[in-house]
Design a protein around this motif. Sequence first.
Motif, PDB file in Angstrom:
ATOM      1  N   THR A 174       9.547   4.859  -0.186  1.00 35.87           N
ATOM      2  CA  THR A 174       9.006   5.045   1.158  1.00 35.87           C
ATOM      3  C   THR A 174       9.604   6.265   1.837  1.00 35.87           C
ATOM      4  O   THR A 174       8.888   7.031   2.482  1.00 35.87           O
ATOM      5  CB  THR A 174       9.244   3.783   2.017  1.00 35.87           C
ATOM      6  N   ARG A 195       6.123   6.521  -5.022  1.00 34.46           N
ATOM      7  CA  ARG A 195       7.406   7.093  -4.622  1.00 34.46           C
ATOM      8  C   ARG A 195       8.081   6.117  -3.679  1.00 34.46           C
ATOM      9  O   ARG A 195       7.458   5.207  -3.150  1.00 34.46           O
ATOM     10  CB  ARG A 195       7.200   8.432  -3.904  1.00 34.46           C
ATOM     11  N   ARG A 231      -3.134   7.732   3.835  1.00 32.09           N
ATOM     12  CA  ARG A 231      -3.984   7.127   2.800  1.00 32.09           C
ATOM     13  C   ARG A 231      -3.639   5.640   2.625  1.00 32.09           C
ATOM     14  O   ARG A 231      -4.524   4.799   2.497  1.00 32.09           O
ATOM     15  CB  ARG A 231      -3.848   7.891   1.493  1.00 32.09           C
ATOM     16  N   ALA A 232      -2.336   5.321   2.620  1.00 27.19           N
ATOM     17  CA  ALA A 232      -1.921   3.924   2.500  1.00 27.19           C
ATOM     18  C   ALA A 232      -2.390   3.114   3.701  1.00 27.19           C
ATOM     19  O   ALA A 232      -2.854   1.979   3.565  1.00 27.19           O
ATOM     20  CB  ALA A 232      -0.398   3.838   2.359  1.00 27.19           C
ATOM     21  N   ALA A 244       1.703   4.808  -3.691  1.00 26.07           N
ATOM     22  CA  ALA A 244       1.877   6.259  -3.834  1.00 26.07           C
ATOM     23  C   ALA A 244       2.833   6.595  -4.971  1.00 26.07           C
ATOM     24  O   ALA A 244       2.885   7.742  -5.412  1.00 26.07           O
ATOM     25  CB  ALA A 244       2.379   6.871  -2.526  1.00 26.07           C
ATOM     26  N   GLU A 286       0.824  -1.210   0.000  1.00 21.28           N
ATOM     27  CA  GLU A 286       0.000   0.000   0.000  1.00 21.28           C
ATOM     28  C   GLU A 286       0.859   1.261   0.000  1.00 21.28           C
ATOM     29  O   GLU A 286       0.512   2.250  -0.633  1.00 21.28           O
ATOM     30  CB  GLU A 286      -0.960   0.002   1.187  1.00 21.28           C
ATOM     31  N   LEU A 339       7.804   9.690   1.184  1.00 22.05           N
ATOM     32  CA  LEU A 339       6.395   9.858   1.521  1.00 22.05           C
ATOM     33  C   LEU A 339       6.227  10.887   2.636  1.00 22.05           C
ATOM     34  O   LEU A 339       7.117  11.080   3.453  1.00 22.05           O
ATOM     35  CB  LEU A 339       5.792   8.524   1.950  1.00 22.05           C
ATOM     36  N   GLU A 341       0.487  12.524   4.886  1.00 21.25           N
ATOM     37  CA  GLU A 341      -0.757  12.322   4.133  1.00 21.25           C
ATOM     38  C   GLU A 341      -0.669  11.084   3.261  1.00 21.25           C
ATOM     39  O   GLU A 341      -1.618  10.298   3.189  1.00 21.25           O
ATOM     40  CB  GLU A 341      -1.069  13.562   3.297  1.00 21.25           C
ATOM     41  N   ASP A 342       0.457  10.870   2.585  1.00 15.10           N
ATOM     42  CA  ASP A 342       0.646   9.661   1.773  1.00 15.10           C
ATOM     43  C   ASP A 342       0.518   8.404   2.630  1.00 15.10           C
ATOM     44  O   ASP A 342      -0.148   7.441   2.254  1.00 15.10           O
ATOM     45  CB  ASP A 342       2.044   9.641   1.135  1.00 15.10           C
TER      46      ASP A 342
END
Length: 155
Positions: free
Chosen positions: A25, A23, A35-36, A21, A17, A28, A31-32
């Motif tokens: 880890t 990108r 969401r994950a 995104a 998850e 991140l 917010e990223d």
Amino acid sequence: MPGRPGTGEAVRLLERELRIAGRETGDLDAEDVWRAFLRFGQLRFTTAGTPDADGLLVQYGICAFDGPATFTLDFARQFEAVDSDGNHEHYVQVHCELRYQPVPALHALGNWSSWYFHDTEESLDRWAQAVRNQPTWAATDTLTPTEIKVYQEQV
């Protein structure tokens, strides 16, 4: 339940998850990761049939567990492990921690935590909105984590 992954797959599925995104880890932001974590939180796993067998936890505060003090924003999932008779043995927690320099704005937030458990009357969406209403989001919005750490532990 048949068709659900086992809890041993949780770290891999959380990392999957996080990769969505698009990108690395380390690139991140909060917010990223949030969401994950919510996507990960919607996945159901094979767990014991107890009320606290599958829980989501968001917590933050200044910590110095394994080095200098940092502000840690921790997204965790906790699974209860039971023995062959169905008795509690321990919990397994899968964490995604974002660590920040403990700047004054983060110090001012203090410590906070909130739990959500699947198979209760509480709504995941309502819990997620309550978490999203916390002041940590505005405080971390322009900050870059110094470290993002994904790991599993037995507690």
